[in-house]
Scaffold this motif. Structure first.
Motif, PDB file in Angstrom:
ATOM      1  N   GLU A  45       0.961  -1.097  -0.256  1.00  0.00           N
ATOM      2  CA  GLU A  45      -0.393  -0.142   0.023  1.00  0.00           C
ATOM      3  C   GLU A  45       0.999   1.016   0.343  1.00  0.00           C
ATOM      4  OE1 GLU A  45      -2.390   0.131   3.175  1.00  0.00           O
ATOM      5  OE2 GLU A  45      -3.315  -2.445   2.645  1.00  0.00           O
ATOM      6  N   PHE A 101      -7.496   3.916  -4.603  1.00  0.00           N
ATOM      7  CA  PHE A 101      -8.447   4.500  -3.288  1.00  0.00           C
ATOM      8  C   PHE A 101      -8.625   5.752  -3.466  1.00  0.00           C
ATOM      9  CE2 PHE A 101      -8.843   7.155   0.137  1.00  0.00           C
ATOM     10  CZ  PHE A 101      -9.024   6.244   1.382  1.00  0.00           C
ATOM     11  N   CYS A 121      -3.373  -5.173   6.269  1.00  0.00           N
ATOM     12  CA  CYS A 121      -3.474  -5.292   4.626  1.00  0.00           C
ATOM     13  C   CYS A 121      -4.270  -6.162   4.594  1.00  0.00           C
ATOM     14  CB  CYS A 121      -2.164  -5.647   4.442  1.00  0.00           C
ATOM     15  SG  CYS A 121      -1.200  -4.266   4.911  1.00  0.00           S
ATOM     16  N   ASN A 171      -8.514  -5.322   3.387  1.00  0.00           N
ATOM     17  CA  ASN A 171      -8.161  -4.112   2.755  1.00  0.00           C
ATOM     18  C   ASN A 171      -8.519  -4.901   1.699  1.00  0.00           C
ATOM     19  OD1 ASN A 171      -7.968  -2.102   4.566  1.00  0.00           O
ATOM     20  ND2 ASN A 171      -5.567  -2.043   4.322  1.00  0.00           N
ATOM     21  N   GLN A 215     -15.794  -2.998   1.774  1.00  0.00           N
ATOM     22  CA  GLN A 215     -15.589  -2.038   1.815  1.00  0.00           C
ATOM     23  C   GLN A 215     -16.404  -1.745   3.374  1.00  0.00           C
ATOM     24  OE1 GLN A 215     -12.962  -0.769   0.961  1.00  0.00           O
ATOM     25  NE2 GLN A 215     -13.120   1.351   2.444  1.00  0.00           N
ATOM     26  N   ARG A 245     -15.211  -3.611   6.559  1.00  0.00           N
ATOM     27  CA  ARG A 245     -14.501  -3.599   6.847  1.00  0.00           C
ATOM     28  C   ARG A 245     -14.506  -3.193   8.313  1.00  0.00           C
ATOM     29  NH1 ARG A 245     -10.459   0.189   7.045  1.00  0.00           N
ATOM     30  NH2 ARG A 245      -7.955   0.005   7.076  1.00  0.00           N
ATOM     31  N   ASP A 248      -7.913   5.423  10.946  1.00  0.00           N
ATOM     32  CA  ASP A 248      -8.875   5.950  10.208  1.00  0.00           C
ATOM     33  C   ASP A 248     -10.036   6.982  10.125  1.00  0.00           C
ATOM     34  OD1 ASP A 248     -10.674   4.807  12.124  1.00  0.00           O
ATOM     35  OD2 ASP A 248     -10.927   2.895  11.805  1.00  0.00           O
TER      36      ASP A 248
END
Length: 404
Positions: free
Chosen positions: A38, A95, A163, A166, A171, A174, A206
């Protein structure tokens, strides 16, 4: 906090692209099962093509390769770069793909700012170094000064699980997936401070349940400091409580040294930090500006026992909007080594800030201006969150027809 202290780790400091790229490219190229990567920035330049080659080697060997890039930071990857990766089986995703109005990028806020790599669940890399040539000295005067760490040991499993979340979780689910993962870590008792090797934690932020975890780790270390706090951070404009903790530490006799940009890549960043100088220096805090090249690091050391390296700046976007990831280490050998590397730059490439004494009228104007800008910036994240409530999009890349 979303951190779980794990003993028994080997943490290796990697400085600038010269120290980072050979290690991470070698690890990726030799991957046998899985590569999780990422990054905020991936450019189609010398460094990006070296990463490209390593990813292809891993994929052609049969490893599952997943790459997530930020749409703002990596907006212009050409088909000639992405097509060979996709054809080799690399899973490429963006993203929040960049949105343009009259050619200008407009969706700047809430970026994926991670710089993470996990290879085969055996080693991981965490830090602030992107994949672009401006992290190498050969780029010239604008080459960035930056840091990352290579992690081996039990902490790698946490970074890998993060990771993988993700990649695996839809989504909307998550957050629920991460809650179950963190609960399972607590049941396994990984917070116990036992075992040999460095004690370390992987801490993320986040825009949901863990908005302030990185800042809270910083503040806890600052409040517990007894001898010295050394912070090297590219974009320094933290909130009121963070600044209050720094001032209180200095007033109780802790040596507080801030290592900030003297030759910034963005001038407004330095101007914002300068608004805090007088407030901090009156409490006895030392401020040094690094003048050799742009500083891009996000590291700190407290009492030569606690240290952190990661992607999080100490400004409103990193602390309140961007997705960030840091490793925090409680290990004297690592902390002393990182402190020594920064001190070497502090002694040879920095100028200590000495503020002139302004007249009474100018002093009042500085105080008013600083107060207005400070409160505007500290409320900026709350204002920006009100502009959108939808979850960020993660979009698979495809091989589109070449427009030419």
């Amino acid at each position: 906090m979303n951190s779980h202290w794990v003993p028994g780790n080997q943490i290796t400091l990697l400085e600038n692209g010269e120290g980072y790229y050979p290690r991470v490219f070698e690890a990726i190229a030799n991957a046998e099962k899985e590569v999780l990567l990422e990054t905020f920035i991936l450019f189609d330049d010398k460094v990006g093509r070296q990463l490209h080659e390593a990813l292809l080697k891993a994929a052609r060997r049969g490893a599952q390769v997943h790459v997530l890039v930020d749409g703002w930071g990596s907006p212009d990857l050409p088909v000639s770069f992405t097509k060979p990766l996709l054809e080799a089986g690399v899973q490429l995703r963006a993203f929040e793909p960049v949105q343009r109005v009259l050619g200008a990028r407009v969706n700047l806020l809430r970026r994926m700012h991670h710089k993470l790599v996990v290879v085969d669940g055996k080693c991981a890399f965490v830090g602030g170094i992107n994949y672009s040539i401006d992290h190498l000295a050969e780029f010239g005067e604008q080459a960035k000064q930056d840091y990352a760490v290579e992690v081996q040991g039990p902490l790698v499993g946490q970074i890998q699980a993060f990771c993988r979340a993700n990649v695996d979780a839809p989504q909307p689910a998550r957050g629920q997936w991460l809650r179950r993962w963190r609960a399972s870590l607590r049941r396994k008792g990984v917070d116990e401070v036992t075992g040999e090797g460095a004690l370390a934690a992987f801490v993320t932020r986040d825009n949901n349940e863990h908005r302030s975890d990185i800042e809270r780790h910083y503040r806890a270390a600052i409040r517990n400091a007894r001898q010295r706090i050394l912070i090297a951070n590219a974009y320094f404009f933290p909130g009121y409580r963070f600044l209050r903790d720094l001032r209180r530490a200095a007033r109780r006799g802790v040596q507080v040294d801030l290592f900030l940009q003297g030759r910034p890549d963005m001038l407004w960043v330095k101007r914002a930090s300068e608004l805090l100088y007088r407030h901090l220096m009156r409490a006895g805090i030392n401020i040094y500006e690094y003048n050799e090249r742009p500083l891009h690091g996000k590291v700190a050391v407290v009492d030569n026992l606690w240290a952190t390296v990661g992607s999080s700046n100490l400004d409103p976007t990193s602390l309140s909007l961007n997705l960030e990831a840091n490793v925090i280490v409680r290990d004297e050998a690592f902390a002393r080594h990182l402190c020594g590397r920064i001190d070497e730059l502090l002694q040879t490439c920095c100028q200590r800030v000495e503020l002139p004494t302004p007249g009474r009228l100018r002093s009042a104007w500085i105080a008013v201006r600083s107060m207005v800008v400070f409160h505007a910036l500290r409320r900026f994240p709350d204002w920006s969150r009100q502009t959108t409530t939808r979850a960020p999009r993660v979009v698979p890349m495809t091989v589109d027809p070449d427009p030419s």
